[in-house]
Design a protein around this motif. Structure first.
Motif, short mmCIF file in Angstrom:
data_model
loop_
_atom_site.label_atom_id
_atom_site.label_comp_id
_atom_site.label_asym_id
_atom_site.label_seq_id
_atom_site.Cartn_x
_atom_site.Cartn_y
_atom_site.Cartn_z
N LEU A 1 103.12 -43.79 -6.45
CA LEU A 1 103.81 -42.50 -6.54
C LEU A 1 105.32 -42.70 -6.50
CD1 LEU A 1 101.80 -39.98 -4.33
CD2 LEU A 1 101.34 -40.82 -6.62
N GLU A 2 105.99 -41.88 -7.28
CA GLU A 2 107.44 -41.96 -7.33
C GLU A 2 108.01 -40.59 -7.68
OE1 GLU A 2 108.55 -45.56 -9.17
OE2 GLU A 2 110.66 -45.23 -8.73
N GLY A 3 108.99 -40.14 -6.93
CA GLY A 3 109.63 -38.88 -7.28
C GLY A 3 110.03 -38.07 -6.06
N ARG A 4 110.32 -36.81 -6.31
CA ARG A 4 110.82 -35.93 -5.26
C ARG A 4 109.96 -34.68 -5.14
NH1 ARG A 4 117.31 -36.35 -6.15
NH2 ARG A 4 117.36 -34.65 -4.64
N VAL A 5 109.88 -34.17 -3.94
CA VAL A 5 109.13 -32.94 -3.71
C VAL A 5 109.93 -32.14 -2.67
CG1 VAL A 5 107.65 -34.05 -1.95
CG2 VAL A 5 106.78 -32.14 -3.22
N VAL B 1 103.46 -40.10 3.69
CA VAL B 1 102.36 -41.06 3.81
C VAL B 1 101.76 -41.33 2.42
CG1 VAL B 1 100.12 -41.54 4.87
CG2 VAL B 1 101.90 -40.42 6.22
N ALA B 2 101.75 -40.32 1.56
CA ALA B 2 101.26 -40.53 0.18
C ALA B 2 102.13 -41.57 -0.53
CB ALA B 2 101.26 -39.21 -0.60
N GLY B 3 103.44 -41.48 -0.30
CA GLY B 3 104.35 -42.47 -0.88
C GLY B 3 104.05 -43.85 -0.32
N ARG C 1 99.77 -25.70 -3.54
CA ARG C 1 99.65 -26.40 -4.84
C ARG C 1 99.75 -27.91 -4.68
NH1 ARG C 1 104.15 -25.32 -7.58
NH2 ARG C 1 105.23 -24.31 -5.85
N ILE C 2 99.01 -28.49 -3.77
CA ILE C 2 99.16 -29.93 -3.50
C ILE C 2 98.79 -30.77 -4.72
CG2 ILE C 2 96.85 -30.18 -2.44
CD1 ILE C 2 98.09 -32.27 -0.54
N ASP C 3 97.81 -30.30 -5.50
CA ASP C 3 97.39 -31.06 -6.68
C ASP C 3 98.53 -31.14 -7.68
OD1 ASP C 3 96.91 -28.28 -6.63
OD2 ASP C 3 95.56 -28.36 -8.34
N GLU C 4 99.17 -29.98 -7.92
CA GLU C 4 100.29 -29.90 -8.86
C GLU C 4 101.47 -30.76 -8.38
OE1 GLU C 4 100.58 -25.65 -9.62
OE2 GLU C 4 102.70 -26.06 -10.05
N ARG C 5 101.74 -30.65 -7.08
CA ARG C 5 102.90 -31.36 -6.53
C ARG C 5 102.67 -32.87 -6.51
NH1 ARG C 5 106.53 -28.63 -3.40
NH2 ARG C 5 105.85 -29.06 -1.31
N LEU C 6 101.44 -33.30 -6.26
CA LEU C 6 101.16 -34.74 -6.33
C LEU C 6 101.25 -35.23 -7.78
CD1 LEU C 6 98.21 -35.12 -3.78
CD2 LEU C 6 100.46 -36.21 -3.61
N ARG C 7 100.82 -34.39 -8.72
CA ARG C 7 100.96 -34.77 -10.14
C ARG C 7 102.42 -34.97 -10.49
NH1 ARG C 7 96.74 -31.21 -11.19
NH2 ARG C 7 98.09 -29.52 -11.88
N LEU D 1 104.52 -36.27 -8.74
CA LEU D 1 104.91 -37.60 -8.24
C LEU D 1 104.18 -38.71 -9.02
CD1 LEU D 1 104.70 -36.84 -4.39
CD2 LEU D 1 106.79 -37.01 -5.77
N GLY D 2 103.42 -38.30 -10.01
CA GLY D 2 102.74 -39.29 -10.86
C GLY D 2 101.26 -39.46 -10.56
N ALA D 3 100.76 -38.79 -9.53
CA ALA D 3 99.35 -38.99 -9.16
C ALA D 3 98.43 -38.40 -10.21
CB ALA D 3 99.07 -38.32 -7.81
#
Ligand code: EPU
Length: 439
Positions: free
Chosen positions: A12-16, A257-259, A420-426, A428-430
């Motif tokens: 994962l890479e990015g900002r939230v 923790v996902a990162g 919207r955890i699915d959208e937000r993880l996407r 980050l590239g998930a």
């Protein structure tokens, strides 16, 4: 019922951007029952728990509406929904029925405000939950100390204080530490009690302080905010106000923790790094880099192949390691390079994620309130069942690093507390998608 389909293996890479804190906004919504005018809550997250609380409040005669997203900070996470405005016109109703309270324990937060404002309340007892008994004796003890007559009848807590509540000294500790919503309920009640209330053993969680700040904006007189001793001088009435809800430290911690679990680089903006000191220290101990600014945090790892150093955690009241991040930490330790101990001191039975993680190839055994986690290089995708909010988050994190596909069923649990955890993880590239038709 919706499910999440997660393909593991992506760094994962990015900002939230952090959303408003669930555990702050829910009691604040209940506080709207205390006010004469509208309470405007900025950055109120759009969660199913927020919608449940809205239904409880509407049943009590408090109206709620969402404002359009605005540029002045009224929006939620990543420019999501606008501020939530709540207004109780006239005297509130007094009954919070089982059908609503059973959906969400936090509904019990209406008990203090109703007893203070309407001088009586009938609120269904929330009952146990998947991670234990979860009593509310402290809430009741506090209201009794303020002069309410409290009875339990037909599954309902009934309070009566015909002449209004009267300030008193109360101690709110439990064998497991201070009670978060217990402190909130009694503090809200005390704002309209006659005279001075001192709460000893108050919970110091940031969500309690944020609620107190909101009450102060509404005209309450509270000293000692953030400390275990709250002193509240009752006032005649509270008025409407605007308050920006605190950033959700548990949501932010989950993205960090996902990162880490993917050896990636994830930055959380608009958060409060000081509220995540215990997690920061543990992440560094586990071999990850953490950088922090005034209102942002970033975690970085060395790539997907990185395995965490085995790092023990013990959950404690704030500022200790939060119980609400215990499951996510366990997911991280499942792939650590050795054995770690995860000890739960707030809810000794909060381990529903354990058997599901084991189904994904994790090696974990439980010894009373401690889980012994033997890290393994690989986890494998599986069909797993979400059983509560944070346990579900842990399964999503494990899915991010498991070989192949993980299907997480019953994700309504996760929608209770993550916007919207699915959208937000996407973002980050998930590779996570939501599908209808799960179990
Ligand atoms: N306890 C008692 N008697 C009481 C109240 C609590 O013995 O009257 C015990 C509990 O059984 C537990 C400990 O005291 O062992 C602490 O419980 P607390 O009352 O602080 O929990 P809560 O207020 O019901 C809030 C959060 C939880 C979070 C805990 C602990 C809200 C709406 N909920 O619950 O959040 O885990 O504090 O920090 O604020 C979550 O967000 O996933 C969640 C479960």
């Amino acid at each position: 019922m919706d499910k999440f389909v997660v393909e593991g293996g992506v760094r994962l890479e990015g900002r939230v951007t952090a959303a408003g804190a669930k555990n702050a906004v829910l009691p604040m919504m209940a506080a709207a029952l205390l006010a004469d005018g509208p309470l405007r809550l900025e950055r109120a997250p759009n969660l199913s728990d927020v919608r449940t609380m809205l239904a409880v409040l509407e049943g009590l005669g408090c109206e709620g509406r969402r404002e359009e997203p605005s540029l002045d900070g009224g929006g939620g996470a990543d420019g999501g929904p606008g501020a939530l405005v709540l207004e109780t016109k006239g005297e509130p109703g007094v009954v919070a029925p089982w059908e609503q309270v059973r959906k969400m324990r936090a509904s019990v937060c209406v008990l203090g405000p109703l007893t203070a404002r309407a001088h009586r309340a009938e609120v269904s007892l929330p009952g146990g939950c998947v991670f234990g008994v979860r009593p509310i004796d402290v809430h009741l003890r506090g209201l009794e100390a303020l002069g309410a007559k409290v009875t339990i009848e037909g599954g309902y807590v009934k309070t009566e204080a015909p002449g209004g509540l009267v300030g008193a000294e109360v101690f709110l500790g439990t064998a497991f530490g201070p009670s978060v919503t217990g402190t909130m309920n009694v503090a809200m009640a005390a704002t309209l009690a006659k005279g001075r209330t001192v709460i000893h053993g108050a919970a110091c969680e940031p969500e309690v302080s944020d609620l107190c700040e909101c009450l102060v904006a509404m005209g309450a007189n509270i000293e000692g905010i953030g400390s275990p001793r709250l002193e509240i001088h009752g006032v005649e009435r509270l008025h409407g106000a605007t308050h920006r809800v605190l950033a959700d430290r548990i949501e932010a911690g989950t993205y960090l923790v996902a990162g880490a679990i993917t050896g990636g680089r994830v930055r959380v903006d608009d958060c409060r790094p000081g509220h995540l000191a215990a997690l920061t220290e543990r992440l560094r101990e586990a071999g990850f880099g953490v950088e922090r600014g005034e209102d942002w945090m970033e975690v970085f790892g060395e790539g997907f192949a990185q395995r965490a150093r085995p790092t023990d955690v013990t959950t404690q009241p704030f500022p200790g390691f939060p119980t609400d991040l215990q499951a996510q930490w366990m997911a991280l330790m499942c792939r650590a390079d050795g054995v770690s101990l995860v000890t739960e001191r707030i809810y000794p039975d909060r381990y529903m994620h354990l058997p599901e993680l084991v189904r994904m190839g994790a090696r974990i055994r439980r010894q009373e309130a401690t889980a012994v986690v033997e890290g393994r290089e690989r986890l494998s995708g599986a069909q797993v069942m979400a059983s509560d909010l944070r346990a579900s988050a842990a399964l999503v994190l494990a899915g991010l690093v498991a070989d192949g596909t993980t299907e997480i069923h019953r994700v309504y649990h996760i929608d209770r507390g993550y916007e919207r955890i699915d959208e937000r993880l996407r973002g980050l590239g998930a590779k996570v998608r939501r599908e209808a038709g799960g179990e």
